[in-house]
Motif scaffolding. Structure first.
Motif, mmCIF file in Angstrom:
data_model
loop_
_atom_site.group_PDB
_atom_site.id
_atom_site.type_symbol
_atom_site.label_atom_id
_atom_site.label_comp_id
_atom_site.label_asym_id
_atom_site.label_seq_id
_atom_site.Cartn_x
_atom_site.Cartn_y
_atom_site.Cartn_z
ATOM 1 N N ILE A 1 0.841 -1.193 0.000
ATOM 2 C CA ILE A 1 0.000 0.000 0.000
ATOM 3 C C ILE A 1 0.878 1.245 0.000
ATOM 4 C CG2 ILE A 1 -1.843 -1.185 1.258
ATOM 5 C CD1 ILE A 1 -1.042 0.545 3.704
ATOM 6 N N SER A 2 0.280 2.367 -0.412
ATOM 7 C CA SER A 2 0.964 3.659 -0.353
ATOM 8 C C SER A 2 0.669 4.314 0.985
ATOM 9 C CB SER A 2 0.486 4.580 -1.479
ATOM 10 O OG SER A 2 0.885 4.085 -2.732
ATOM 11 N N VAL A 3 1.709 4.846 1.626
ATOM 12 C CA VAL A 3 1.526 5.600 2.863
ATOM 13 C C VAL A 3 2.140 6.987 2.683
ATOM 14 C CG1 VAL A 3 1.465 3.564 4.345
ATOM 15 C CG2 VAL A 3 3.649 4.685 3.885
ATOM 16 N N ILE A 4 1.577 7.953 3.390
ATOM 17 C CA ILE A 4 2.009 9.340 3.281
ATOM 18 C C ILE A 4 3.350 9.534 3.987
ATOM 19 C CG2 ILE A 4 1.470 11.717 3.983
ATOM 20 C CD1 ILE A 4 -0.250 10.732 1.689
ATOM 21 N N GLU A 5 4.250 10.276 3.346
ATOM 22 C CA GLU A 5 5.505 10.675 3.982
ATOM 23 C C GLU A 5 5.248 11.889 4.884
ATOM 24 O OE1 GLU A 5 8.365 9.326 3.996
ATOM 25 O OE2 GLU A 5 8.811 8.300 2.112
ATOM 26 N N GLU A 6 5.952 11.951 6.000
ATOM 27 C CA GLU A 6 5.943 13.135 6.861
ATOM 28 C C GLU A 6 7.366 13.659 6.986
ATOM 29 O OE1 GLU A 6 3.192 13.368 10.453
ATOM 30 O OE2 GLU A 6 3.535 11.209 10.262
ATOM 31 N N ARG A 7 7.508 14.978 6.905
ATOM 32 C CA ARG A 7 8.816 15.612 7.036
ATOM 33 C C ARG A 7 8.704 16.829 7.938
ATOM 34 N NH1 ARG A 7 8.653 13.836 1.754
ATOM 35 N NH2 ARG A 7 10.518 12.696 1.067
ATOM 36 N N PRO A 8 9.737 17.086 8.727
ATOM 37 C CA PRO A 8 9.731 18.320 9.515
ATOM 38 C C PRO A 8 10.075 19.516 8.626
ATOM 39 C CG PRO A 8 11.772 17.132 9.887
ATOM 40 C CD PRO A 8 10.937 16.262 8.992
ATOM 41 N N LEU A 9 9.433 20.629 8.865
ATOM 42 C CA LEU A 9 9.770 21.881 8.186
ATOM 43 C C LEU A 9 9.865 22.963 9.252
ATOM 44 C CD1 LEU A 9 10.164 23.461 5.498
ATOM 45 C CD2 LEU A 9 7.736 24.062 5.672
ATOM 46 N N THR A 10 11.051 23.535 9.393
ATOM 47 C CA THR A 10 11.255 24.604 10.365
ATOM 48 C C THR A 10 11.074 25.945 9.666
ATOM 49 O OG1 THR A 10 12.792 23.244 11.632
ATOM 50 C CG2 THR A 10 12.823 25.607 12.053
ATOM 51 N N ILE A 11 10.219 26.776 10.229
ATOM 52 C CA ILE A 11 9.898 28.080 9.657
ATOM 53 C C ILE A 11 10.598 29.174 10.458
ATOM 54 C CG2 ILE A 11 8.042 29.719 9.141
ATOM 55 C CD1 ILE A 11 6.159 27.298 8.854
ATOM 56 N N PHE A 12 11.328 30.020 9.759
ATOM 57 C CA PHE A 12 11.998 31.175 10.362
ATOM 58 C C PHE A 12 11.357 32.448 9.825
ATOM 59 C CE2 PHE A 12 15.117 27.851 10.694
ATOM 60 C CZ PHE A 12 15.885 28.141 11.820
ATOM 61 N N LEU A 13 11.248 33.451 10.678
ATOM 62 C CA LEU A 13 10.871 34.792 10.248
ATOM 63 C C LEU A 13 12.066 35.685 10.508
ATOM 64 C CD1 LEU A 13 8.912 36.854 9.168
ATOM 65 C CD2 LEU A 13 7.873 37.025 11.446
ATOM 66 N N ASN A 14 12.696 36.133 9.428
ATOM 67 C CA ASN A 14 13.979 36.823 9.506
ATOM 68 C C ASN A 14 14.955 35.914 10.276
ATOM 69 O OD1 ASN A 14 13.141 39.149 8.007
ATOM 70 N ND2 ASN A 14 11.969 39.783 9.801
ATOM 71 N N GLY A 15 15.544 36.355 11.385
ATOM 72 C CA GLY A 15 16.506 35.519 12.084
ATOM 73 C C GLY A 15 15.930 34.690 13.204
ATOM 74 N N GLN A 16 14.589 34.696 13.371
ATOM 75 C CA GLN A 16 13.962 34.027 14.505
ATOM 76 C C GLN A 16 13.303 32.719 14.081
ATOM 77 O OE1 GLN A 16 13.573 34.892 17.984
ATOM 78 N NE2 GLN A 16 12.885 32.760 17.919
ATOM 79 N N GLU A 17 13.675 31.617 14.739
ATOM 80 C CA GLU A 17 12.971 30.354 14.516
ATOM 81 C C GLU A 17 11.585 30.451 15.134
ATOM 82 O OE1 GLU A 17 13.229 25.663 15.870
ATOM 83 O OE2 GLU A 17 15.074 26.851 15.736
#
Length: 296
Positions: free
Chosen positions: A39-55
């Motif tokens: 069966i096909s299963v969904i991949e999950e990945r982390p994505l870190t979002i920064f605004l200018n220099g701030q995580e």
């Protein structure tokens, strides 16, 4: 933006790609008889979002359209205002991070100090800030034709998607009248909505004549995000929460739920519905059987 100039083969501006190799994985398991099955299963990945220099946050996502997700997340959390000028959105696939840069300093540090997590799928939201963002919001009283609702449901529910391929995913579609425009999917329904918001922000697309369709529940957060985006109508196959209905009524959002076949329920904005389609002309879906002991 001239929407008609950007059609792809199926009429969407952006549509799901069930064949994208990075979004699903084939896994071998065993069914109820003990037979091997792939069966096909969904991949999950982390994505870190920064605004200018701030995580800001690390979200679990399927990994497509990281730029739109980052823009939409920051906009819907009130960390990017309409006055902020975005000068760049940089995505690093190896680092799994996206940086949104603005012309001047934003108020995101203040927002972070007030951060409160909630239980939304995949990524929490800064709920207090979102509620603040609703102050003074009154959506345009844009008419909504029932013929549009039926046409949208018929097309969206038969569009090839990751949901139909693998399940375990939510979809959100930006629509204009009876035409679906941008169809985003993700493991969290809020991620899918944020991608829509980011696309609208990046393309300068207006909201006053749009409809948002979601496969998920009509919760307070879904209603708030739709209202903050300026979209006057929200529809779903799923049901409602009481607070979601209350907020929709407060801001003048037309709220349609339990859309299945010829049936739906409107719990906010009935006066804006134009009933121009005969429900009997629409193919119905079987009703779910009532739970044992439930009143019918």
């Amino acid at each position: 933006m001239q929407l008609e100039e950007h059609d792809n083969a199926n009429g969407y501006l952006i549509a799901p790609d069930p064949d994208a190799v990075r979004l699903t994985r084939r896994v071998t398991g065993f069914d109820q008889t003990g037979a091997a099955t792939d069966i096909s299963v969904i991949e999950e990945r982390p994505l870190t979002i920064f605004l200018n220099g701030q995580e800001i946050v690390t979200a679990m996502t399927i990994g497509d359209y990281p730029d739109y997700l980052a823009l939409g997340f920051l906009r819907n959390q009130g960390m990017l205002s309409k006055e902020d000028v975005v000068t760049g959105v940089d995505y690093d696939e190896d680092l799994e991070a996206v940086v949104v840069r603005t012309e001047t300093v934003t108020n995101h540090e203040e927002k972070l100090r007030k951060k409160t997590r909630t239980s939304g799928c995949a990524v929490g939201t800064v709920f207090g800030d979102m509620m603040e963002g609703l102050e003074g919001v009154q959506l345009p009283a844009t008419p909504l034709r029932t013929s549009w609702l039926y046409a949208l449901a018929a097309k969206i529910n038969t569009t090839p998607s990751l949901y139909l391929e693998a399940g375990a995913i939510h979809g959100t579609v930006l629509c204009h009248q009876d035409r679906p425009l941008v169809y985003m999917e993700d493991v969290g329904r809020h991620n899918a909505v944020d991608k829509i918001a980011g696309w609208m922000m990046a393309t300068g697309t207006g909201a006053e004549d749009k409809i948002l369709y979601t496969t998920g529940r009509l919760t307070s957060e879904m209603v708030i995000k739709t209202a903050m985006m300026g979209i006057p109508a929200l529809a779903s196959r799923s049901g409602f929460t009481a607070w979601g209905v209350e907020i929709a009524q407060q801001v003048g959002l037309t709220l349609i739920g339990r859309m299945r076949g010829q049936r739906f329920v409107c719990l906010s904005g009935e006066d804006r519905l134009v009933r121009d389609a005969d429900p009997d002309s629409v193919r119905d879906e079987p009703r779910k059987s009532a739970r044992k002991g439930a009143k019918t």
